[in-house]
Design an enzyme around this catalytic site. Structure first.
Site, PDB file in Angstrom:
ATOM      1  N   GLY A  31       3.194   1.067   3.189  1.00 43.52           N
ATOM      2  CA  GLY A  31       4.071  -0.054   3.500  1.00 43.52           C
ATOM      3  C   GLY A  31       3.590  -1.355   2.897  1.00 43.52           C
ATOM      4  O   GLY A  31       2.544  -1.421   2.264  1.00 43.52           O
ATOM      5  N   GLY A  58       0.830  -1.199   0.000  1.00 42.38           N
ATOM      6  CA  GLY A  58       0.000   0.000   0.000  1.00 42.38           C
ATOM      7  C   GLY A  58       0.859   1.240   0.000  1.00 42.38           C
ATOM      8  O   GLY A  58       2.081   1.154  -0.108  1.00 42.38           O
ATOM      9  N   VAL A 110       2.326  -5.321   3.364  1.00 41.90           N
ATOM     10  CA  VAL A 110       1.593  -6.060   4.378  1.00 41.90           C
ATOM     11  C   VAL A 110       1.874  -7.555   4.228  1.00 41.90           C
ATOM     12  O   VAL A 110       1.880  -8.084   3.116  1.00 41.90           O
ATOM     13  CB  VAL A 110       0.082  -5.798   4.242  1.00 41.90           C
ATOM     14  CG1 VAL A 110      -0.675  -6.507   5.353  1.00 41.90           C
ATOM     15  CG2 VAL A 110      -0.195  -4.313   4.282  1.00 41.90           C
ATOM     16  N   ASP A 129      -9.081   8.419   2.900  1.00 41.80           N
ATOM     17  CA  ASP A 129      -8.696   7.589   1.756  1.00 41.80           C
ATOM     18  C   ASP A 129      -9.637   6.390   1.651  1.00 41.80           C
ATOM     19  O   ASP A 129      -9.201   5.257   1.551  1.00 41.80           O
ATOM     20  CB  ASP A 129      -7.230   7.154   1.884  1.00 41.80           C
ATOM     21  CG  ASP A 129      -6.695   6.581   0.564  1.00 41.80           C
ATOM     22  OD1 ASP A 129      -7.407   6.674  -0.454  1.00 41.80           O
ATOM     23  OD2 ASP A 129      -5.589   6.038   0.556  1.00 41.80           O
TER      24      ASP A 129
END
Ligand code: NAG
Ligand code: NAG
Ligand code: NAG
Ligand code: NAG
Length: 967
Positions: free
Chosen positions: A658, A655, A660, A774
Site C-alpha cells: 500500500g 510499498g 504510506v 521481507d
C-alpha cells in the site's frame, strides 16, 4: 604404606560401586591427580575472554574444596567434563557455546587420561599446541569450526590411538603433515575448509581403517596419490575445491565402498574412473568443473544407486542417449557445459524421483521427449543452449512441481503450451532465443510466483495479455523484447511494483506508455526502443534516468528527456495521470492486502461496535486513542482531513502492500498511515489462519519494531496507523550521500544491533515464533535518533512448529536465501540470510551483490540446487581473502580502532549469515549474544576481544590506512 592402602581402598570402592554413575574416589593419589587436572582446567579458563568466564561459570572450585578431603566436589561435575570412575578427567565436551580464546594456556600434560576433546564450533584462535599429542590415550579430537591458525603440528602423528580427528573449518595453513600416516587407528579425518597447501601426502594411504577423508576447500596442489587406492574401506572421499591436477590414478578404482565421492572444482584431467560404482553403493558423485575428457564410463551408466550426479563443466563427449541409464533413485543430475551429442532420452521420464535435470550448453539435437512429463517431481529443467527442435511438449504441463523451466537458445518452434501457466510453483521461465510463435498464453498470468520471465527473441505475436500485470512477484526481469508483439502496452503492467528490469524493445507496440508505470518503484532498467509508442514518458525514475537509446525508434514519444522532444502540454498530461492513479490503486495486489483486509473484516465483525483496535499501554504523550475514545469514524475523518483526502503530497512511500502517508492529527501527533491497496479477487481459504496471524501481530511490542496503533476499515479504503519515523528507510538514507555521511559508524553499528534485537525477539521470544520474511533496507525505518525499527509485516509468517511451513516465495530479490528459492520452506535461517545481507549493506553503504554473486551460483533459482551440494559452501575461504577495508563505506571516515573492531565483528557475522548451508548460519540468538555480549568485557582489555585473524587483519589494515593518510 599409606599410598598402598588407599590404592586398595580405591580398588575396593571401584568394585563395590562400579554400577554407580557418580564418580567416586578417595585416595590421596587420585586427589592429587584431580587437583592437578582441576588447576589445569581453571588456568585455561582464566585465559579465555570475559564472556567465556561467564559461560564456564560452573568451573569453580574454592581452594578449600581442593585441599579438603571432601570428595563430593571436583571437576567432574563441571559443565562439559567427563571423568572415569576414579574421578580423573577423560572427556571435555564444550561445543557451540561461543568460547573465545586460545589453547596456549591449556596444560594438556596435566590431563593424562584425556581420551576425548570436543571443542568444535567455538571462537578459539591461535595455534594448535603440539602438547595435545603427547596424550597417548587420545582417541577423539574435534576442533572444527573455530578460527585456529598456523600449521597442523607434525606431532599429531604421535597420537596413535586417535580414531577421529577433525580440524575442519579453521584457518589452518601449511602442509598436510605426512606423519598423519602413523595414525593407523584413524577412521575419520576431516581437514576441510582451511588454507592447507602442498600435495596430499602419499602416507595417508597407510590409514587402513579410514572410512572418511575430507580435504575439501583448501589450496592443495599436485595429483591424487596412487596410494589413495589402498584406502579400500573409504566410504566418503571429499576433495572438492582445491587445485588438484593431473589424471586420477588407476588405483582409485579399488575404492569400491565409496558412497560419496566429491572431486568438483579442481583441475583434474584424463578420464572419469571406470569402476567407482563397482560396489553398487555410490550415491553422490560430483566431478564438475574439472578438465575430464572422454566418454562416460559404462560403470556409471549402470550405477542405479546414484542419487546425485554432477559432471557439468568438463570436456566430456559421447552420445547422451546411450551413455546414461535409468536411475530409480536419482534426485539431481547436471551434465551442462560438456560436448555431449545425441538426443534427450525419454528414459529421464522414468527417473521418478528426479528433481533437477540440467543438460544445458551441449550439442543435443532432436525434440524434447514428451515422456519427460512423467518425471513428476521435477523442479528444475534446463536444456538451454543446445540444438533442440520441435515443439515444447504439452506434457510439461504435468510437472506440477516445476519452478524453473529454461529452454532458451534452442530452435524450438510452435506455441507456448498454456499448461505451463497452470503450474502452481512456476517462478523462473526462460524460453528466449527460440522460434516460438503464436501469442503469449493468457495463462502465464496465473503464475503468481513468477519471479523471472524471459520470452525474448522469438516470433511471438498478438498483444501482451493484460494478465501479465497479475504477475505481482515478477522481480528480476520481464523481457518480451525482439518479438512481433503489437497493440498497446496494458496499463496493468503498472501492478508489477517489484519489477527491476523491463524490456519491451524491438516489437510493434503502439499507443502511450501507461501512466500506471509511475508506480513501478523498483524499476532500475527499462528499454522500450524500436516500437511505435507515443505520448509522454511516465513519471518514473528508471524512465527519467534511462539513456536515450532506451526510447529510440519511437518517433512520437515525448518528455523532458535528452533523447526526446518536450510534450505539447504538460499540464494536460498531469491531469490525466492523477485520474489514472485513482483507477489503478484499486486492483493492485499483494499478500498482505488479503491478509490485512480479511483480518480487519473478521476483527470488526467480532468486536461488533468498534472499528478501532485499542493500544493498551501507550506511553506516548497525547495518547491518540484516549483522545479519540475509540470512535473509529472520528479517527478516520481526522486522518482524512490531515491528508487532505489522501492527497499525493502527503505520500511518503509506496510499498508492496500500500501507499504510506504522513498525517499530522488534530492532536498534533504525527502518525504514518498506510492505505492498503484493495484487492479485487482474493480467495479466502482459511480465514482463521489470517485472523490468528494479525491478532498476534497486534501483540508485538518491541522498541525496534514499528508500533501499530490501530486500523480502520472504511467503505472507501482500509488503513493501518503506525508510529511515524522521521528519517525514513535505511535504503533511502544509504542512497543519499549527505544522509549516508550523517549515519556514522556508531549509528550504523546501532542500526544492525537494533535489527538484531528485533529479529531475536520475533524468532525467540514470540510464541509461536514469527518470521518477517521481507527483511531489506527498505523495511528498516529510522527514528530521529537513528534507532532502527523493523516495519512492514505484510508477508510475515508464524512458524508452525509442527508443520512443514511450505510457502510461496516472498521477500525482496537480493535478500532471499538461496535455499528458499529451491525448497520454498520458511525457516528462521532464511531470515538470518536476509539479515546478513542487510548487515553488510549497512556497513558497505550499498547492497553487497558483488560478494554474494561470487558466493552463490550464477542464476538466482537455477543452480542453487540441493543443500547438500558439495560445491556450495565455498563461503569461508572467499571471505577470508577479502580485504577488510574494501568492505567499508568509502563515504565515511576510517573508523577508530575500537569501532573498527566492532565493525569487523559485524562483518564477520554478516558473512556467517550468508553461508550457503542454512545449518551453518548462526541463529538470531547467537547473533544477539555475539553483538550485545561484546559490550560487557570491553573495558577490561582489548586483547581479550581480539577475534582472531579476520578481525586483527581488519584493525591492522585500518591502522595502515590511517598512517598512510596522515603522511
Ligand atoms: C565447596 O564444597 C562445598 C561443600 O560440598 C560446597 O557447598 C561449595 O559450593 C563448594 N564450593 C565451590 C566453590 O564449589
Ligand atoms: C559433545 O556434545 C555434543 C552436544 O551434546 C554432542 O553432539 C557430541 O557428540 C559430543 N561429543 C562427544 C565427543 O561426545
Ligand atoms: C590409558 O588407557 C589405558 C587403558 O585403556 C589405561 O590403562 C591407562 O591408565 C590410561 N592412561 C594412561 C595415562 O595411559
Ligand atoms: C612426536 O613427534 C615428533 C615429530 O613427528 C617426533 O620428533 C617425536 O619424537 C615424537 N615424540 C614422541 C614421544 O614420540
Amino acid at each position: 604404606m599409606l599410598l598402598k592402602r588407599s590404592f586398595c581402598c580405591y580398588l575396593f570402592l571401584n568394585f563395590v560401586f562400579s554400577f554407580s554413575t557418580m564418580p567416586i574416589a578417595a585416595s590421596a593419589f587420585s586427589t592429587r591427580v584431580r587437583t592437578q587436572e582441576a588447576e589445569a582446567l581453571l588456568k585455561w579458563k582464566k585465559s579465555l575472554s570475559g564472556q567465556s568466564q561467564y559461560l564456564l561459570s560452573s568451573w569453580m572450585l574454592s581452594s578449600s574444596n581442593i585441599t579438603s578431603s571432601n570428595t563430593s566436589t571436583n571437576s567432574c561435575s563441571w559443565e562439559g567434563i567427563r571423568c572415569n570412575i576414579a574421578g580423573s578427567v577423560t572427556g571435555i565436551n564444550l561445543t557451540s557455546i561461543g568460547l573465545r580464546g586460545t589453547l596456549h594456556e591449556f596444560n594438556f600434560s596435566s590431563l593424562p587420561n584425556l581420551s576425548s576433546l570436543d571443542l568444535h564450533d567455538n571462537e578459539l584462535f591461535g595455534n594448535i599446541p603440539p602438547s595435545i599429542f603427547t596424550l597417548c590415550n587420545l582417541t577423539f579430537i574435534n576442533l572444527g569450526y573455530n578460527q585456529l591458525s598456523g600449521r597442523i603440528p607434525p606431532e599429531v602423528g604421535n597420537s596413535t590411538m586417535l580414531n577421529v580427528l577433525s580440524f575442519s573449518n579453521n584457518l589452518l595453513s601449511g602442509p598436510v603433515p605426512s606423519t598423519l600416516g602413523n595414525l593407523n587407528n584413524l577412521s575419520l579425518l576431516y581437514l576441510g575448509n582451511n588454507r592447507l597447501t602442498g600435495p596430499i601426502p602419499p602416507e595417508l594411504g597407510k590409514l587402513n581403517f579410514l572410512s572418511e577423508l575430507r580435504l575439501n576447500l583448501n589450496n592443495l596442489t599436485g595429483s591424487i596419490p596412487a596410494s589413495t587406492g589402498n584406502l579400500t574401506g573409504l566410504k566418503i572421499l571429499s576433495l572438492y575445491g582445491n587445485q588438484l591436477s593431473g589424471p586420477l590414478p588407476r588405483e582409485i578404482n579399488n575404492l569400491t565402498h565409496l558412497v560419496l565421492f566429491f572431486l568438483s572444482n579442481n583441475s583434474i584431467s584424463g578420464f572419469l574412473p571406470k569402476h567407482i560404482c563397482h560396489g553398487g553403493i555410490l550415491e553422490d558423485f560430483c566431478a564438475s568443473n574439472n578438465h575430464f575428457t572422454g566418454t562416460v564410463p559404462k560403470g556409471l551408466k549402470n550405477c542405479t544407486s546414484l542419487t546425485r550426479l554432477r559432471l557439468d563443466r568438463n570436456h566430456l563427449i559421447g552420445n547422451i542417449s546411450e551413455d546414461f541409464g535409468i536411475y530409480p533413485v536419482l534426485d539431481y543430475i547436471d551434465l551442462s557445459y560438456n560436448n555431449f551429442h545425441g538426443e534427450v532420452s525419454p528414459n529421464w521420464g522414468k527417473c521418478r524421483l528426479l528433481t533437477s535435470l540440467k543438460i544445458s550448453d551441449n550439442l543435443l539435437v532432436g525434440v524434447i521427449p514428451p515422456e519427460i512429463g512423467g518425471s513428476s517431481l521435477l523442479h528444475v529443467l534446463d536444456l538451454s543452449n543446445n540444438k533442440l527442435v520441435g515443439k515444447i511438449p504439452y506434457e510439461l504441463g504435468n510437472l506440477k512441481s516445476l519452478f524453473n523451466l529454461t529452454l532458451s537458445g534452442n530452435s524450438l518452434s510452435g506455441e507456448i503450451p498454456p499448461g505451463i501457466g497452470m503450474l502452481p510453483d512456476m517462478a523462473y521461465l526462460d524460453l528466449a532465443r527460440n522460434c516460438l510463435n503464436g501469442s503469449i498464453p493468457v495463462q502465464l498470468g496465473y503464475c503468481l510466483k513468477m519471479f523471472y520471465l524471459n520470452l525474448s527473441s522469438n516470433q511471438l505475436n498478438g498483444s501482451i495479455p493484460d494478465a501479465i500485470g497479475e504477475l505481482v512477484s515478477l522481480q528480476v526481469a520481464l523481457d518480451l523484447s525482439r518479438n512481433t508483439l503489437s497493440g498497446e502496452i496494458p496499463w496493468r503492467l503498472g501492478n508489477l511494483i517489484k519489477l527491476e528490469i523491463l524490456d519491451l524493445s524491438n516489437n510493434e507496440l503502439t499507443g502511450p506508455i501507461p501512466s500506471t508505470f509511475d508506480n513501478l518503484n523498483s524499476l532500475r532498467l527499462v528499454d522500450v526502443s524500436r516500437n511505435d509508442l507515443e505520448g509522454p514518458l511516465p513519471n518514473n525514475e528508471a524512465f527519467l534516468k534511462a539513456s536515450p537509446e532506451a526510447f529510440q525508434g519511437n518517433a512520437q514519444l515525448c518528455g523532458n528527456h535528452s533523447g526526446l522532444t518536450l510534450c505539447p502540454s504538460s499540464i494536460e498530461s498531469q491531469k490525466e495521470r492523477r485520474i489514472s492513479i485513482l483507477v489503478i490503486m484499486m486492483p493492485l495486489v499483494g499478500v498482505s492486502i488479503i491478509l490485512s483486509i480479511v483480518v480487519i473484516i473478521l476483527y470488526t465483525m467480532k468486536s461488533g461496535k468498534t472499528k478501532m483496535s485499542k493500544e493498551p499501554e501507550d506511553s506516548h504523550q497525547g495518547n491518540l486513542f484516549a483522545i479519540w475514545s475509540y470512535d473509529g469514524k472520528l479517527v478516520y475523518e481526522d486522518i482524512k482531513e490531515a491528508t487532505e483526502g489522501f492527497d499525493n503530497k502527503y505520500c511518503i512511500g509506496v510499498g508492496g502492500s500500500g501507499s504510506v502517508y504522513r498525517a499530522e492529527l488534530s492532536t498534533g501527533q504525527v502518525v504514518a498511515v498506510k492505505e492498503l491497496h484493495t484487492f479485487h479477487c482474493f480467495n479466502l481459504q482459511n480465514p482463521n489462519i489470517f485472523e490468528n496471524e494479525v491478532k498476534a501481530l497486534t501483540k508485538i511490542r518491541h522498541r525496534n519494531i514499528v508500533k501499530l496503533y490501530g486500523f480502520c476499515s472504511h467503505v472507501e479504503r482500509s488503513i493501518l496507523i503506525y508510529e511515524y519515523l522521521e528519517r525514513g528507510s535505511l535504503a533511502k538514507i544509504l542512497q543519499d550521500v549527505e544522509q549516508a555521511k550523517d549515519l556514522d559508524w556508531a549509528k550504523r553499528i546501532n542500526v544492525v544491533k537494533g535489527v538484531a534485537k528485533a529479529l531475536y525477539y520475533l524468532h525467540h521470544d514470540c510464541r509461536p515464533p514469527i518470521i518477517h520474511r521481507d527483511i531489506s533496507s527498505k523495511n528498516i525505518l529510522l527514528d530521529r535518533k537513528y534507532e532502527a525499527h523493523v516495519s512492514d509485516f505484510g508477508t510475515a509468517r508464524f512458524l508452525q512448529l509442527d508443520s512443514s511451513n511450505w510457502t510461496g516465495l516472498a521477500g525482496t530479490y537480493g535478500y532471499i536465501a538461496p535455499e528458499l528459492a529451491y525448497t520454498m520452506k520458511v525457516t528462521d535461517k532464511c531470515e538470518v540470510y536476509s539479515f546478513g545481507v542487510l548487515t553488510l549493506e549497512t556497513i558497505m553503504g550499498h547492497h553487497p551483490c558483488e560478494i554474494m554473486c561470487c558466493l552463490s551460483s550464477s542464476s538466482p533459482l537455477g543452480s542453487s540446487s540441493s543443500s547438500s551440494s558439495a560445491t556450495l559452501s565455498m563461503l569461508p575461504s572467499h571471505v577470508q581473502n577479502l580485504p577488510f577495508s574494501n568492505l567499508l563505506d568509502e563515504r565515511l571516515p576510517v573508523p577508530t580502532p575500537e569501532i573498527a573492531e566492532e565493525v569487523a565483528t559485524i562483518i564477520k557475522l554478516g558473512f556467517a549469515c550468508l553461508n550457503a548451508n542454512p545449518l551453518l548460519r548462526p541463529t538470531m540468538e547467537q547473533i544477539y549474544i555475539e553483538l550485545l555480549a561484546r559490550r560487557l568485557p570491553s573495558i577490561e582489555s582489548r586483547h581479550e576481544l581480539a577475534l582472531g585473524q579476520v578481525q586483527n587483519q581488519g584493525v591492522q589494515e585500518q591502522e595502515d590506512k590511517t598512517t598512510s593518510m596522515t603522511m
